[in-house]
Scaffold this motif. Structure first.
Motif, mmCIF file in Angstrom:
data_model
loop_
_atom_site.group_PDB
_atom_site.id
_atom_site.type_symbol
_atom_site.label_atom_id
_atom_site.label_comp_id
_atom_site.label_asym_id
_atom_site.label_seq_id
_atom_site.Cartn_x
_atom_site.Cartn_y
_atom_site.Cartn_z
ATOM 1 N N UNK A 27 -44.506 56.568 -80.487
ATOM 2 C CA UNK A 27 -43.240 56.581 -79.738
ATOM 3 C C UNK A 27 -43.233 55.601 -78.560
ATOM 4 N N UNK A 28 -44.288 55.668 -77.744
ATOM 5 C CA UNK A 28 -44.342 54.840 -76.529
ATOM 6 C C UNK A 28 -44.312 53.361 -76.867
ATOM 7 N N UNK A 29 -45.046 52.988 -77.901
ATOM 8 C CA UNK A 29 -45.089 51.568 -78.270
ATOM 9 C C UNK A 29 -43.775 51.121 -78.899
ATOM 10 N N UNK A 221 -54.952 55.787 -80.013
ATOM 11 C CA UNK A 221 -55.394 55.826 -78.615
ATOM 12 C C UNK A 221 -54.201 56.083 -77.687
ATOM 13 N N UNK A 222 -53.061 56.354 -78.304
ATOM 14 C CA UNK A 222 -51.843 56.522 -77.505
ATOM 15 C C UNK A 222 -51.840 57.864 -76.780
ATOM 16 N N UNK A 223 -51.237 57.851 -75.623
ATOM 17 C CA UNK A 223 -51.039 59.072 -74.836
ATOM 18 C C UNK A 223 -49.553 59.161 -74.528
ATOM 19 N N UNK A 224 -49.113 60.340 -74.134
ATOM 20 C CA UNK A 224 -47.678 60.461 -73.876
ATOM 21 C C UNK A 224 -47.358 60.552 -72.383
ATOM 22 N N UNK A 225 -48.380 60.797 -71.576
ATOM 23 C CA UNK A 225 -48.136 60.982 -70.150
ATOM 24 C C UNK A 225 -48.274 59.652 -69.410
ATOM 25 N N UNK A 230 -51.057 55.062 -67.856
ATOM 26 C CA UNK A 230 -50.008 54.041 -67.859
ATOM 27 C C UNK A 230 -50.169 53.007 -68.974
ATOM 28 N N UNK A 231 -51.386 52.713 -69.388
ATOM 29 C CA UNK A 231 -51.574 51.704 -70.445
ATOM 30 C C UNK A 231 -51.436 52.338 -71.836
ATOM 31 N N UNK A 232 -52.198 53.413 -72.074
ATOM 32 C CA UNK A 232 -52.210 54.006 -73.419
ATOM 33 C C UNK A 232 -50.849 54.601 -73.805
ATOM 34 N N UNK A 233 -50.049 54.966 -72.804
ATOM 35 C CA UNK A 233 -48.753 55.570 -73.142
ATOM 36 C C UNK A 233 -47.716 54.528 -73.556
ATOM 37 N N UNK A 234 -48.009 53.264 -73.285
ATOM 38 C CA UNK A 234 -47.000 52.237 -73.599
ATOM 39 C C UNK A 234 -47.485 51.145 -74.543
ATOM 40 N N UNK A 235 -48.816 50.908 -74.553
ATOM 41 C CA UNK A 235 -49.277 49.656 -75.161
ATOM 42 C C UNK A 235 -50.321 49.814 -76.257
#
Ligand SMILES: Cc1cc2nc3c(=O)[nH]c(=O)nc-3n(C[C@H](O)[C@H](O)[C@H](O)COP(=O)(O)OP(=O)(O)OC[C@H]3O[C@@H](n4cnc5c(N)ncnc54)[C@H](O)[C@@H]3O)c2cc1C
Length: 476
Positions: A27-29, A221-225, A230-235
């Protein structure tokens, strides 16, 4: 409204991902890519293309002059800086490969008479539909010691059925970064092919919704928070192995069909494509700048920038940035018109790309040495989320920096930890070492292709200066 379709058969944690744009791992990406695509309508990243009557990414711009090359740099910089250089295969790289093939279409038509027409059509299609594209070249790691002829049948992607309207292929490719998000993947082959190996010798672009094409994702490796990661949730770009289980590739997507020398020439073209290297080096410079900035801020937050060795390490990071920027600028000014395009100097970009494979690992080491135990002293969540006000007040006191609030200091160290200690950070360390190919063999290839003329000349002048007379004069 920006639509990103995404791929079809995406496999994560053993399950098929039906709606990737809604899945926590993607989702974030998806959101980041949407924001990026909007930038194409901005003058810095896009330009108006008459043939498709809309703005397209400047990766598609065929630079005629030095100034136009700089326009491309601005577009890559703007695009890369949105993710601080952390996302690298969001189509701008693949777009430059396609543009390179388009520029040299007549040359490559020698191997397949349909090349020029097909790449022209695809060049228009990808711009018109704003298709997202990545690339996958290497074969799976099975037995690297064997020559192609002795490898297991399934070790190499191959044609299993020739049809009038195309071919059916089976096999696998690794790695395709960004695969779940894209519409198409450029598929090529890394080894030189010989006559008799035509079933492996194809350059094609496969649609990711092709039946039988399976995208096997690594662990997310994505996170939602966003506040905590800040990096893993978007990139998190995601990396995947692509399995072809009898996938049909229609004729219009096969650019070189069953031609050993042609497939090799297309691979070399990709390896030597200066406009593509240019994009990767601009992206690298953006990332190194981000790391240098973060390291400086972390050092300042605990006032260790007062120590000589820390100053030296920060200086080294700035030198990394300036070296890559210097090579970029030199590559731009030493570029030349080749065919129909102004291209940056190849050697200087190769040097920059190779330095990057060492610089990033070194930068991570410096970041660790400067932040030290601070990365593991972080509380497991942000301070303002503590339910007990007394504890929160204590954290504000004991986590504060030299002249930095506890909130700001922990936020900085959180980003630092994402780079040096988290899963996404380790993936980036690996990526920077290997994304351009095996650095060991690339450096050896640099030796092989290097114009060594000037080395011989110098030595010859020196040796010639040692004439018999001179030697006698010296030694009598
Ligand atoms: C995070 C990440 C993302 C990537 N994304 C992409 C992508 O989007 N698209 C893409 O096309 N590729 C991508 N790659 C793949 C990349 O191109 C390969 O990793 C790279 O080419 C090295 O190949 P390999 O990983 O198969 O290593 P190998 O070739 O298997 O090498 C493993 C080790 O063996 C040694 N070795 C192997 N063969 C030889 C030989 N013949 N001679 C001497 N030494 C040898 C190497 O030096 C190395 O130390 C990505 C890689 C990573 C790590």
């Amino acid at each position: 409204m920006v639509q990103i379709k995404g791929a079809r058969n995406i496999w994560l944690d053993g399950n098929k991902v039906e709606k990737p744009a809604e899945h926590a791992a993607f989702r974030g990406t998806f959101e980041t890519i949407k924001q990026l695509i909007k930038l194409i309508d901005d003058g810095k990243v896009g330009f108006y293309d008459e043939s498709v009557q809309q703005n397209v990414h400047k990766a598609f711009l065929i630079p005629q002059t030095y100034e136009q090359l700089l326009e491309k740099r601005e577009a890559y910089e703007t695009w890369a800086s949105k993710s601080y250089g952390m996302m690298s295969r969001l189509s701008d790289y693949a777009y430059t490969l396609i543009t390179g093939y388009y520029i040299d279409r007549e040359q490559l038509s020698v191997y397949d008479a349909t090349f020029a027409e097909k790449i022209t059509n695809y060049f228009e299609l990808v711009k018109r539909e704003r298709r997202l594209v990545t690339t996958a070249i290497a074969d799976p790691q099975m037995d690297r010691s064997k020559p192609i002829t002795e490898r297991a049948d399934h070790a190499l992607l191959r044609v299993v059925e020739q049809r009038e309207d195309g071919v059916v292929v089976s096999g696998a490719k690794m790695i395709a970064t960004g695969a779940p998000y894209v519409d198409d993947i450029i598929i090529n082959t890394p080894y030189s092919k010989e006559d008799g190996q035509e079933q492996y010798a194809n350059l094609f672009i496969v649609a990711t919704d092709s039946p039988g094409l399976e995208i096997i994702c690594r662990k997310s490796h994505a996170e939602t928070d966003r506040e905590l990661y800040p990096l893993a949730s978007q990139f998190d770009e995601m990396d995947a192995v692509i399995i072809f289980d009898n996938v049909f590739i229609p004729n219009e997507r096969i650019f070189i069909r069953g031609h050993a020398q042609g497939a090799t020439a297309a691979h070399r073209h990709q390896q030597l494509n200066m406009l593509a290297h240019y994009q990767t080096v601009v992206r690298l410079a953006t990332k190194l700048k981000f790391v240098a900035g973060l390291a400086t801020a972390i050092a300042k937050s605990i006032a260790v920038d007062t120590f000589l060795h820390v100053q030296q390490k920060l200086g080294e990071l700035y030198m990394q940035v300036d070296t890559i920027n210097g090579l970029l600028q030199a590559a731009e000014t030493e570029g030349s018109v080749e065919g129909s395009a102004y291209k940056p100097s190849a050697v200087l970009l190769q040097v920059a790309r190779h330095l990057g494979t060492q610089y990033y690992a070194r930068a991570m080491s410096i970041l660790k040495e400067i932040g030290a135990g601070g990365y593991t002293q972080l509380p497991s969540t942000v301070i303002h989320r503590f339910e007990d006000e007394r504890i929160e007040a204590l954290l504000h006191r004991y986590y504060e920096g030299a002249a930095t609030s506890a909130q700001d200091k922990t936020a900085l160290f959180r980003v630092g930890w994402e780079l040096v200690g988290s899963e996404i950070g380790s993936r980036h360390d690996l990526y920077e070492r290997f994304y351009t190919g095996d650095p060991l063999r690339i450096q050896a290839l640099f030796f092989e292709n290097y114009d060594k003329g000037w080395l011989d000349e110098r030595l010859e002048t020196f040796l010639n200066s040692l004439t018999t007379t001179v030697r006698q004069d010296v030694f009598v």
